[in-house]
Structures are given as C-alpha cells and as structure tokens.
Design a protein around this motif. Structure first.
Motif, PDB file in Angstrom:
ATOM      1  N   ARG A 150      -2.332  -1.381  -2.785  1.00 38.97           N
ATOM      2  CA  ARG A 150      -1.823  -1.967  -3.995  1.00 38.97           C
ATOM      3  C   ARG A 150      -2.226  -3.485  -3.765  1.00 38.97           C
ATOM      4  O   ARG A 150      -2.020  -4.216  -5.033  1.00 38.97           O
ATOM      5  N   GLU A 200      -8.508   0.567  -3.946  1.00 43.60           N
ATOM      6  CA  GLU A 200      -9.224   1.545  -2.899  1.00 43.60           C
ATOM      7  C   GLU A 200      -8.330   2.324  -1.872  1.00 43.60           C
ATOM      8  O   GLU A 200      -7.265   1.752  -1.571  1.00 43.60           O
ATOM      9  N   SER A 201      -9.089   3.108  -1.273  1.00 43.32           N
ATOM     10  CA  SER A 201      -8.267   4.169  -0.033  1.00 43.32           C
ATOM     11  C   SER A 201      -9.330   4.185   1.152  1.00 43.32           C
ATOM     12  O   SER A 201     -10.312   3.919   1.085  1.00 43.32           O
ATOM     13  N   THR A 251      -3.703   3.742   0.537  1.00 43.26           N
ATOM     14  CA  THR A 251      -4.209   3.556  -0.882  1.00 43.26           C
ATOM     15  C   THR A 251      -3.653   1.860  -0.879  1.00 43.26           C
ATOM     16  O   THR A 251      -2.613   1.741  -0.972  1.00 43.26           O
ATOM     17  N   THR A 311      -3.897   8.545   5.332  1.00 45.87           N
ATOM     18  CA  THR A 311      -4.339   8.161   4.087  1.00 45.87           C
ATOM     19  C   THR A 311      -3.839   6.718   3.645  1.00 45.87           C
ATOM     20  O   THR A 311      -2.558   6.901   3.419  1.00 45.87           O
ATOM     21  N   PHE A 367       0.798  -1.045  -0.077  1.00 47.80           N
ATOM     22  CA  PHE A 367       0.000  -0.018   0.199  1.00 47.80           C
ATOM     23  C   PHE A 367       0.968   1.471  -0.165  1.00 47.80           C
ATOM     24  O   PHE A 367       2.082   1.213   0.285  1.00 47.80           O
TER      25      PHE A 367
END
Length: 786
Positions: free
Chosen positions: A726, A756-757, A724, A722, A708
């Motif tokens: 991978r 997605e985050s 995101t 935050t 991520f």
C-alpha cells in the motif's frame, strides 16, 4: 595390480605432552581431527559456540598420538607401501616400534615402503603429531621472522593458514590424519600419475608416470570410448605420453555457455594397475593484452570470452574432513542458484578434495586455484623450499585432468604486501617468496600442465613495472571500500577484473541464536565480538551503518541493518562492474562461504544459511541485468541470444505518485551491455524490460512507513506468504529462519510500488502458526530503518 586396504578402523588418541585430558585414551575417527575426536568423546565443548575457541587454545599447543592395530599376511614378491593422503601436519610415523618417516606438510600425500617393518599377523601403527604451532615458532627462530597478517607464524609451516586465525576465522590449530590412510601392495610397476591434456579439436596428450621395481618391459594403454592408444615402455623408463585424436567431439563448457560433456577415460598398465577418470575437451586462454584503457584480463574458453561471475571459496569447515560430497553439492548448488560460474580456491586454505573438482566438472563451475600462499612473506630456504616443490607437483599432478580448472595462481596478496605493507624494511635481505611465484611454480606448471594459464599472484597487474594492484591493469583487489570507505565508492572504480571485494555482515538470525548466546543479545556483546574477527570490525560496521540508516534500535534492527548494508554493497559493486563490460571482464566476490559461525563477508553463513547478501548476489549475477546510473540505464546481456524489447523507465515519488513514464526501444547484443541515456531528474527510478527490473532510490530521502497487506498459509513443504504493497516498499525480505531454523525462502530484497504484490515460498519441515511469519521482526523492509 594395486591392492589397497584402508586403515580407518580401531584408532585411539591420547596426548603426548601435558594436557587437560591427562593420560586418558579416547576413540579416534580417521580421517579426522583431534578437536572432533575430543568433541565426540565429550571432553571439550563445541569450539564454534560462544567463547569456546579461546578456551581450547591448549589443543594446538599439545602433541598428540594416534594408534591402531591391523592384520597383515605377507604375499610373495610384493612392494608394500603405507600411503598417507593427508597428515596434519608435523608427524612421526612408527610401525611396530620402527620409525618409518617424519613429515611436515598438510598439503601433500606420502607413500613409504614398509615391507621390512611389517609382521605376519597383528601390526601396530602409530602417528605422533607435534604441535604445529610450536613447530612454526621454532622454524621462525631458525629461519628469521618474516611479516604476515596474523598473531602466529603460519608462513613457517606448510599447513592450512587459516587454522591459525584469519579476519573471518578462529584460531583452531588442528592435528590429525585428515585424509585417507592405507596399505597398498603391488608388483613390478604401478601408475603414479595420469595427466590428460586435451584441446577442443579432439586431441588428447595423456602423460602417464610409472613407478617400477624392475626393468621388465611394460605396456600402457589409454582408452576414451572406442578410441585406444598403447605405448611400450623400455626397461627403466618412468613414463610415456600417449597421443589420441578423437576428431569431432562434444566440448566441455562452463555453465551458461554450453553442455558439460565429460568423456570416461581409462589408463591401464600391463601389470594390471588401472586409472579411471573423466576428461573434458576444451581450451582455456587468459588474455592480457594492452589497450587504450590499460591491460585486459579476460578468460576465453573454447575461443569464447567468458564474463566471470565468481565467488571466493574458503575451507567450508575449520575441520575439512567433515566436508564431504553431500555438503559440497549443497554449497555448489547455492553458488549455481546465485548465478555463479567460477570458484576461486583461496591460497590460505587447502587444495580441495577430489570430490570438489569432480563436482565442478559435472556442474560447469570454473575453478581458479591458488597455490597455498596468502598475505605473508615466505622463506625460500630449506626445508620449506623442498616442501613447496613437492606439494605443488602433487597438486598439479592430481588436478590436471579436470576441465573445470582454468587457472593456477601463485598466491594471494603476497606481491602486493611486499610493495605496500611495509615488508621491505622488515625483511632486509631475507627471502620472501618471489622466487616461488616467478620461478618455481611457473616452471612446475609449464612442465606438468602447460595448457592452463598461470599468474604469479592476485592482485596481478601483468607487468613488473606497474604497481601490483593497479585497477587499470590485470586483476585487482578493492579493499579501501569496507575498510575505509562506504560501498558507494565502488562507483569510482573502472577495473579490468576484480578478484576480491566485499562487505561484512552478520550471519543469519538462527545461526546467531545457536552459536552466540549473549544475554540479552547485543550487537557488540562479548560473545558476539568473539565471532567477528575483522580488524576493528565492530567500529567499521557501526561507521558503515551510520552512513545509511538513521533508525536502528536494539539488536534486531542492528542485525537487519548490517545484513542489508552488506546486501546493498554486493548489489552496488557487482551491478557497477558488470555495467562496464567488456572493459571489466569479471568479478570474484569475497566470499561465498564461511568455515564457522561468524560476522564476515560470506553470503552463505557458517551453518549453511543464506544471508540477504546471497539474494543480492543472485540478482546481480542474473544473466540479464538492469543497472541504473544518474543519467542512464545499462542493460547487461550475458546470454548467447540478443535481448530485444521495450525499456520502460518510470519516475515515482516516494509517496507512490508517478511523475514520468517513458518507453524506449532496447536491443542488446549477446554477451554485451547497452547504455540508454535517461533524464537525470530526481526521484525513485524504476526501470524494466519485461520481468527484469531495477530500482534506484533517491539518496538521503526518508522512506514512507511500510504499509502493506499480508497473508500466510501452510502449503506442501512449507508456507506461502503473500504481500500486497500500500506504500512504496524497499527490500522486502522474509527472515524465515527466525521462526524455523531450517527455513529457506525462495526470494528476498523485493521492492514494490503501491498495488504490487510479491509471493514468498518458505521451505521448512517445521510446523507452526503461519502468522508468525508476518511479525515485524520477521517480514522486514528497509522502510523500518530509513
């Protein structure tokens, strides 16, 4: 008129039997406790840290004397009473050297006429507490031993049972003036109790008990808003019932079902004494009807069935005088934020403070109140029988006005214990408490509070012809899961109502760091082991972990894995039970809170920190919930509105590749569940309806290494992180308290698909480099363990 003067100042404390503080006298806080007074004086270490609990056992074996002086001026023809709201527990009260009374019950209040012993001017009041442990042991010798689940005979004394230790609590046998103590003066008559019994049609029966010194006529007036009713008491009459009809009134509802309307009420006596409180208009029923599946156990408020999303409540501190309104509001807020609508006040604790029940009224939290019996056989002979009657009447009189209170329960697991735990051979012909649960207590409730349901015990299968813990009938406790079996065994149950179930997990990292100082930290180190009280707890945690995690290395991994296992158990159990609605009509998780820092079943730890299991509880108690079975998705709608939308079901390989994507229409009626069949093929299943979604990961497959991108930045009031993805991420959780002890994160246990985050908001007063929140032992996922 009643004049009250609190006697909370000037107290000192000393030991009355040989002790480690010798003859030293220390300042005492009232309300308070010996332990906290000795701690404040620097004479003992914090009993919550390391192995100090065991080092302080001598306190519970010592007799203690509290003493103060106060000024009094005589005032005419006046009754003067010493009012003791809570004495813990075996007390001898003396005023100016005259013995006023002896008491032996923590769970009731007392008032004593002390006019004859008072002097004009300075007066000396002392309260001497005999060791509650020694008293219990002596009563056991006199009445005969009876089985219990402890090293000490807590069933022989009317005291908070968990003070003697529990499978989550320390042995800290307290003593002290734990609730307010005061002098009250009055003439002619006073209001002794007010019990307003209301219904949803706007009627109120206001039962008023009066204590009087003479036979002169009296008038009682009850007022709710503009409505007023009065009653004249004939000479010698000890009470009256005032009947009020308000007509169409705004009702009191539990959270999620309507407003919590409370109506101020005043009851006044012609002598000038006044009672003030608030009442709510509502009705409560407990439905226990037989059907094709067994016997239901459904609460109905104002005619509407309520699915109970509950938690069990234990005393929030071993020293309950420290639990004030502010702390209760924090703990209730944590319950409400998790979607909870009911607190069960468990029978090994206390009848909670007035603040507790008033706050529940205000916030719409239902209260199930146990009478104070837990996991033991109790003598039905004197002196305990008289104490049980007095405390029960005291509790019902005090609490009857609260609309949040919806059930009285005779006790916890005592009937079950008699049937299944080998007690019958140990007891022989000795009494064990059944007379309390089936005769004494229901008669008191029927007399004083007939509008509320009463059940003899929990678990409770409704009929004496049935096993007391039959999941098909009434309410059940599920404890083979955790004790003997993995949490996946919840899926084998189809209970009507679950009043206890849960899974153990360690407290937050910051709590461990403060309270448990093994060097280096170790999962089963000596001090860590002193803070797990569950029977065979270390081995049970190890066995349960081995069933799910293959890559646990070192303390940090163990801590995260054990917390995550608890969270998965909460999600699995509640999600499954809710999917059975309306056959299953409620769950009460064991437990919301802890009384000290310990590895336990709580979702909020002993220092008030949220464990990952709290986030699982919040997700599982959401008003709208999706749960995934091997061949179906169940949509649960616990709102008053229809839930309509498109159900999207995706199957994804763990490398992130999508295998299937199906969209189906969904309509779920209010307060119901709908089952949608789906293809039972394997893989990761992701179900969603708008923002509501659920993941079902395949059993036995390794997760990919977590991949991520993450950033952290300071914002007003804390930090924002935050992430995101991978790769597929499971149960992404930010353990912010490892960086800042006061850190609270707005979300946890987030699963993501590649691309997605998720954004985490961290609330903290601490300032530090934001990147610390991205460390591998802080930003955690299940991928690190499987």
């Amino acid at each position: 008129m009643v004049t009250r003067t609190e006697l909370h100042d000037g107290w000192v404390l000393r030991s009355e039997s040989p002790s480690k503080i010798g003859e030293r006298e220390v300042p005492a806080t009232v309300p308070g406790s010996v332990h906290t007074d000795l701690l404040a004086a620097g004479l003992i270490p914090d009993p919550y840290l390391d192995e100090n609990e065991a080092k302080l056992a001598w306190i519970g074996r010592t007799d203690w004397r509290y003493e103060t002086t106060f000024h009094y001026s005589a005032a005419g023809d006046t009754r003067v009473e010493l009012v003791c709201d809570g004495l813990d527990t075996v007390a001898r009260i003396e005023l100016n050297g005259h013995e006023i009374a002896s008491t032996a019950n923590m769970h009731r209040g007392y008032r004593f006429d002390v006019r004859a012993a008072l002097r004009d001017g300075e007066n000396t009041l002392s309260v001497t507490f005999t060791s509650a442990l020694a008293h219990a042991e002596e009563q056991e010798r006199l009445l005969g031993a009876r089985p219990h689940v402890n090293a000490h005979p807590y069933n022989m004394i009317r005291k908070m049972a968990c003070n003697f230790g529990w499978d989550w609590g320390p042995v800290l046998v307290t003593a002290g003036i734990w609730r307010p103590i005061a002098i009250e003066e009055w003439q002619a008559a006073r209001i002794a109790a007010v019990r307003p019994l209301t219904s949803m049609d706007g009627r109120a029966e206001v039962h008023v008990d009066v204590e009087r010194t003479g036979d002169e006529p009296l008038t009682v007036v009850a007022r709710i808003g503009e409505h007023e009713v009065r009653s004249d008491l004939l000479p010698g009459a000890g009470g009256t019932v005032l009947r009020m009809e308000l007509g169409d009134v705004d009702l009191w509802w539990p959270r999620g079902y309507g407003a919590q309307t409370l109506h101020p009420m005043e009851v006044s006596l012609s002598t000038g004494d006044t009672w003030r409180g608030e009442v709510g208009f509502r009705t409560v029923e407990l439905l226990t009807n037989a059907d094709d599946d067994g016997t239901e156990f459904t609460f109905r408020i104002n005619g509407e069935r309520v699915f109970v999303k509950g938690v069990n409540w234990i005393p929030d501190d071993c020293f309950p005088h420290r639990v004030g309104a502010e702390r209760l509001r924090e703990r209730f807020g944590q319950a409400l934020d998790a979607g909870v609508n009911l607190l069960r006040v468990w029978g090994g604790g206390i009848y909670e403070s007035d603040d507790f029940y008033a706050l529940a009224d205000e916030l719409g939290l239902l209260v199930w109140q146990d009478f104070l019996f837990a996991c033991a056989a109790y003598p039905e002979e004197e002196p305990l029988r008289g104490e049980v009657v007095a405390e029960a009447r005291d509790a019902v009189n005090r609490l009857a006005a609260h609309p949040s209170l919806i059930a009285w329960n005779g006790g916890n697991e005592n009937v079950w214990g008699y049937h299944d735990w080998g007690w019958q051979e140990q007891l022989g012909e000795r009494t064990w408490g059944v007379g309390y649960y089936t005769d004494v207590l229901p008669k008191i409730v029927a007399e004083l509070d007939p509008g509320r349901p009463y059940l003899p015990s929990s678990p409770y299968s409704v009929s004496e012809d049935l096993h007391p813990n039959d999941p098909a009938h009434g309410c059940t406790h599920i404890w083979d899961v955790w004790n003997d079996r993995d949490y996946t065994a919840y899926l084998e149950y189809e209970p009507r109502f679950v009043a206890e179930f849960g899974f153990c997990g360690p407290p937050a990292a910051a709590t461990v760091k403060k309270a448990i100082r093994d060097t280096p930290p170790a999962p089963y180190g000596r001090r860590m082991t002193a803070h797990i009280k569950a029977d065979d707890g270390n081995r049970k945690i190890a066995r349960r972990l081995a069933e799910h995690f293959q890559d646990v290395r070192g303390f940090d991994d163990w801590h995260w894995a054990a917390q995550l296992n608890q969270a998965h158990a909460v999600s699995t159990g509640i999600g499954h039970f809710r999917s059975l609605t309306p056959k299953c009509s409620g769950t009460i998780l064991w437990q919301l809170n802890d009384c000290w820092p310990v590895t336990s079943w709580a979702v909020v730890d002993g220092y008030g920190r949220l464990k990952p299991a709290w986030y699982a509880l919040r997700a599982s108690y959401a008003d709208r919930l999706l749960t995934i079975r091997p061949d179906a998705v169940v949509a649960v709608n616990d709102t008053a509105r229809e839930w309509a939308g498109e159900l999207r079901v995706r199957r994804v390989r763990l490398d992130g590749a999508e295998v299937a994507d199906v969209v189906l229409p969904l309509v779920v009626a209010p307060r119901s569940a709908t089952t949608v069949p789906v293809d039972p093929a394997g893989g990761l299943v992701v179900a969603s309806v708008g923002e509501v979604r659920a993941f079902a990961f395949p059993d036995g497959e390794a997760l990919p290494e977590a991949a991520f991108d993450a950033t952290a930045e300071a914002v007003d009031g804390g930090y924002r992180v935050t992430v995101t993805a991978r790769s597929v991420l499971k149960d992404l959780t930010l353990l912010a308290d490892k960086v800042a002890a006061d850190g609270v994160v707005d979300r946890g246990l987030i699963s993501l698909l590649p691309g997605e985050s998720a954004v985490f908001a961290v609330r903290t007063a601490a300032r530090f480099a934001p990147e610390l929140l991205l460390a591998a032992d802080v930003l955690r996922s299940a991928n690190q363990l499987v």
